[in-house]
Design a protein around this motif. Structure first.
Motif, PDB file in Angstrom:
ATOM      1  N   ARG A 129       1.515 -31.292   9.550  1.00 24.04           N
ATOM      2  CA  ARG A 129       2.956 -31.133   9.684  1.00 24.04           C
ATOM      3  C   ARG A 129       3.560 -32.515   9.832  1.00 24.04           C
ATOM      4  N   ALA A 130       4.842 -32.597  10.134  1.00 22.98           N
ATOM      5  CA  ALA A 130       5.549 -33.870  10.122  1.00 22.98           C
ATOM      6  C   ALA A 130       4.926 -34.891  11.072  1.00 22.98           C
ATOM      7  N   GLY A 131       4.212 -35.862  10.502  1.00 20.40           N
ATOM      8  CA  GLY A 131       3.664 -36.956  11.292  1.00 20.40           C
ATOM      9  C   GLY A 131       2.495 -36.599  12.174  1.00 20.40           C
ATOM     10  N   ARG A 132       1.987 -35.378  12.078  1.00 21.72           N
ATOM     11  CA  ARG A 132       0.909 -34.962  12.973  1.00 21.72           C
ATOM     12  C   ARG A 132      -0.064 -34.041  12.233  1.00 21.72           C
ATOM     13  N   ILE A 133      -1.324 -34.098  12.655  1.00 19.98           N
ATOM     14  CA  ILE A 133      -2.357 -33.198  12.148  1.00 19.98           C
ATOM     15  C   ILE A 133      -2.963 -32.463  13.343  1.00 19.98           C
ATOM     16  N   GLU A 134      -2.878 -31.155  13.345  1.00 14.55           N
ATOM     17  CA  GLU A 134      -3.474 -30.366  14.416  1.00 14.55           C
ATOM     18  C   GLU A 134      -4.889 -29.951  14.024  1.00 14.55           C
ATOM     19  N   VAL A 135      -5.829 -30.165  14.925  1.00 16.54           N
ATOM     20  CA  VAL A 135      -7.226 -29.812  14.689  1.00 16.54           C
ATOM     21  C   VAL A 135      -7.544 -28.576  15.534  1.00 16.54           C
ATOM     22  N   TRP A 136      -7.925 -27.494  14.853  1.00 18.82           N
ATOM     23  CA  TRP A 136      -8.179 -26.221  15.527  1.00 18.82           C
ATOM     24  C   TRP A 136      -9.646 -25.837  15.438  1.00 18.82           C
ATOM     25  N   ASN A 137     -10.153 -25.234  16.492  1.00 16.25           N
ATOM     26  CA  ASN A 137     -11.519 -24.714  16.531  1.00 16.25           C
ATOM     27  C   ASN A 137     -11.487 -23.207  16.329  1.00 16.25           C
ATOM     28  N   LEU A 138     -12.270 -22.723  15.347  1.00 14.80           N
ATOM     29  CA  LEU A 138     -12.300 -21.296  15.021  1.00 14.80           C
ATOM     30  C   LEU A 138     -13.660 -20.680  15.308  1.00 14.80           C
ATOM     31  N   ASP A 139     -14.397 -21.248  16.284  1.00 10.65           N
ATOM     32  CA  ASP A 139     -15.685 -20.643  16.630  1.00 10.65           C
ATOM     33  C   ASP A 139     -15.503 -19.173  16.965  1.00 10.65           C
ATOM     34  N   ASP A 140     -14.431 -18.871  17.682  1.00  9.17           N
ATOM     35  CA  ASP A 140     -14.044 -17.484  17.947  1.00  9.17           C
ATOM     36  C   ASP A 140     -12.778 -17.231  17.144  1.00  9.17           C
ATOM     37  N   ARG A 141     -12.919 -16.562  16.005  1.00  7.22           N
ATOM     38  CA  ARG A 141     -11.778 -16.395  15.115  1.00  7.22           C
ATOM     39  C   ARG A 141     -10.653 -15.579  15.737  1.00  7.22           C
ATOM     40  N   SER A 142     -10.973 -14.826  16.759  1.00  8.98           N
ATOM     41  CA  SER A 142      -9.932 -14.032  17.427  1.00  8.98           C
ATOM     42  C   SER A 142      -9.159 -14.846  18.454  1.00  8.98           C
ATOM     43  N   HIS A 143      -9.702 -16.001  18.859  1.00 16.80           N
ATOM     44  CA  HIS A 143      -9.035 -16.853  19.844  1.00 16.80           C
ATOM     45  C   HIS A 143      -9.147 -18.324  19.420  1.00 16.80           C
TER      46      HIS A 143
END
Length: 473
Positions: free
Chosen positions: A316-330
């Motif tokens: 997104r604008a000026g930022r990259i969010e890094v997400w963990n999907l080990d638990d796809r429900s959370h």
């Protein structure tokens, strides 16, 4: 006699006082000298920092026009004062030098580039068709005469190609067309691509922009097509000439911005125009299950997913969010990368290596930013890849991260990153191992801002050796 005796009695006291005064004077002189030395030392350090940063700035300005001088000034800057700024500048200069050693594939505007996992094949898409490239002769410096562009993948009927995908081995390609169909191609013989089959993307009547994204699993056995309407279709490509549609799902009710698929084809993420990023479970391909949504605080532009489907990056604008999907429900947000200083105020594209350790970003600044994600909680910027174009619209990384491609207004260029880790670890050592550079008196006068060069060279030399500059200074 009495006076003489009195004098003899007083003298020891005067001697003691004189000694005390001498000691105090010496102490004051020492303390004063140390204080002066500290002030002088600070001034000297400040001068060195200013000189080093000034040379690094001149090096950055010269990268496009005079590589040799840029490299010399960058090496000198690190030798004079080794800090994050001077080191990053030298890394960028060296990376750009090795990238430019490889000729561009094409100088025609390209909007998308894709590379196979093994780095053997690349696709570049312009306005209407996809071009197929055999990268072997282009990546081999011994091949002087680079081949012309080889065959193109055209749309179905009169349609135009919107997007492309490649299998890991580069033998299967997908093209998504503006008539809402996708085509399967056999690239076993790169000189003669074979159109194998056409698949419908589940067109609806709300939007008419056709296919937005296509994706292939690592083995090429599963294909996913997502159109602008938000319809997602999953296909079995066990027999590539006779694809079998496994499911058709309304993934979103608004246009899709981006889509990513894991290597095993079991996890997908969609991002729509309402800034919703949804995680999909495709374990049962006949019945995709929409899982959790990622809580995005701002408008998302592009994204990338790791091969195992456990990490997804949202730009997104000026930022990259890094997400963990080990638990796809959370899903859990790992960290956020601030890429605003890379001029990536809007991320146009990103590419993540399968091991999740290297990330390449592209944006409106005309360059790419390379990041190290080995430790997700502490991402580190590695280098800038100057695309020499107004905008970089698409990027791609080979699976091992040692080859990068960038597409944009000036065509497609690619970069040899095989020595990147070594360069980042100690750019001056690597450069000195390959180049014996010297700065002449005229160059020093031009770029050093009036600083006396005698401190930075040997007395019997008429130039500054950039590799020995820290020995003499």
């Amino acid at each position: 006699m009495n006076d003489l005796a009195g004098t003899r009695q007083v003298n020891p006291r005067w001697r003691t006082l004189a000694v005390a005064l001498a000691v105090l004077s010496a102490v004051f002189l020492v303390v004063g000298g140390l204080a002066w030395q500290r002030v002088y030392g600070r001034a000297s350090t400040q001068e060195r920092v200013a000189l080093a940063h000034g040379l690094a700035l001149h090096a950055a300005e010269l990268r496009d026009t005079d590589f040799v001088t840029a490299r010399k000034l960058g090496m000198a800057a690190v030798g004079i004062h080794d800090d994050e700024q001077t080191r990053a500048g030298l890394v960028d200069t060296m990376v750009e030098m090795y990238g430019r050693a490889l000729s561009p594939l094409t100088q025609e505007a390209s909007r998308e580039v894709t590379v196979s996992g093994d780095g053997r094949v690349a696709l570049s898409k312009d306005d209407g068709e996809a071009n197929v490239w055999d990268l072997k002769p282009w990546a081999d410096p011994k091949v002087i005469e680079k081949p012309d562009r080889i065959p193109t993948l055209k749309g179905h009927g009169r349609s135009f190609v919107n997007t492309t995908a490649l299998s890991f081995d580069g033998r299967t390609a997908l093209t998504g067309d503006d008539d809402n169909t996708a085509t399967v191609w056999d690239l076993t013989d790169l000189a003669e691509p074979v159109r194998l089959a056409t698949m419908a993307a589940g067109r609806t009547t709300k939007y008419t922009n056709g296919v937005k994204k296509v994706a292939l699993s690592r083995d090429g056995g599963t294909a996913v097509i997502v159109n602008h309407d938000g319809v997602m279709t999953v296909w079995d490509l066990a027999d590539r000439s006779r694809p079998k549609r496994l499911s058709k799902t309304r993934s979103n009710t608004v246009p899709i911005r981006d889509f990513a698929l894991s290597a095993d084809g079991r996890t997908a993420v969609t991002v729509d125009d309402h800034n919703e990023a949804a995680v999909w479970d495709l374990t049962t391909t006949e019945r995709p299950v929409k899982g959790a949504s990622l809580d995005l605080s701002q408008s998302a532009t592009r994204m990338a997913m790791s091969a195992n489907g456990h990490v997804v990056l949202i730009g997104r604008a000026g930022r990259i969010e890094v997400w963990n999907l080990d638990d796809r429900s959370h899903p859990v947000r790992y960290t956020t990368l601030d890429v605003s200083f890379d001029k990536l105020y809007g991320t146009y594209d990103m590419s993540l290596t399968p091991d999740e350790k290297r990330l390449l970003l592209a944006g409106p600044g005309g360059s790419g930013a390379l990041w190290d994600l080995s430790t997700p909680s502490r991402p580190a910027r590695l280098a800038t890849l100057n695309g020499h174009m107004r905008e970089v619209e698409s990027v791609a990384l080979r699976a091992d991260g040692c080859l990068a491609l960038m597409a944009g207004s000036s065509g497609v260029s690619f970069w040899d990153l095989a020595d990147l880790d070594e360069i980042v670890a100690d750019p001056k050592l690597v450069s000195c191992g390959r180049h014996d550079e010297r700065i002449s008196e005229a160059e020093w006068a031009r770029y050093a801002g009036g600083v006396d060069w005698s401190e930075y060279r040997s007395e019997d030399s008429d130039s500054v050796s950039v590799c020995l500059i820290d020995w003499w200074s």
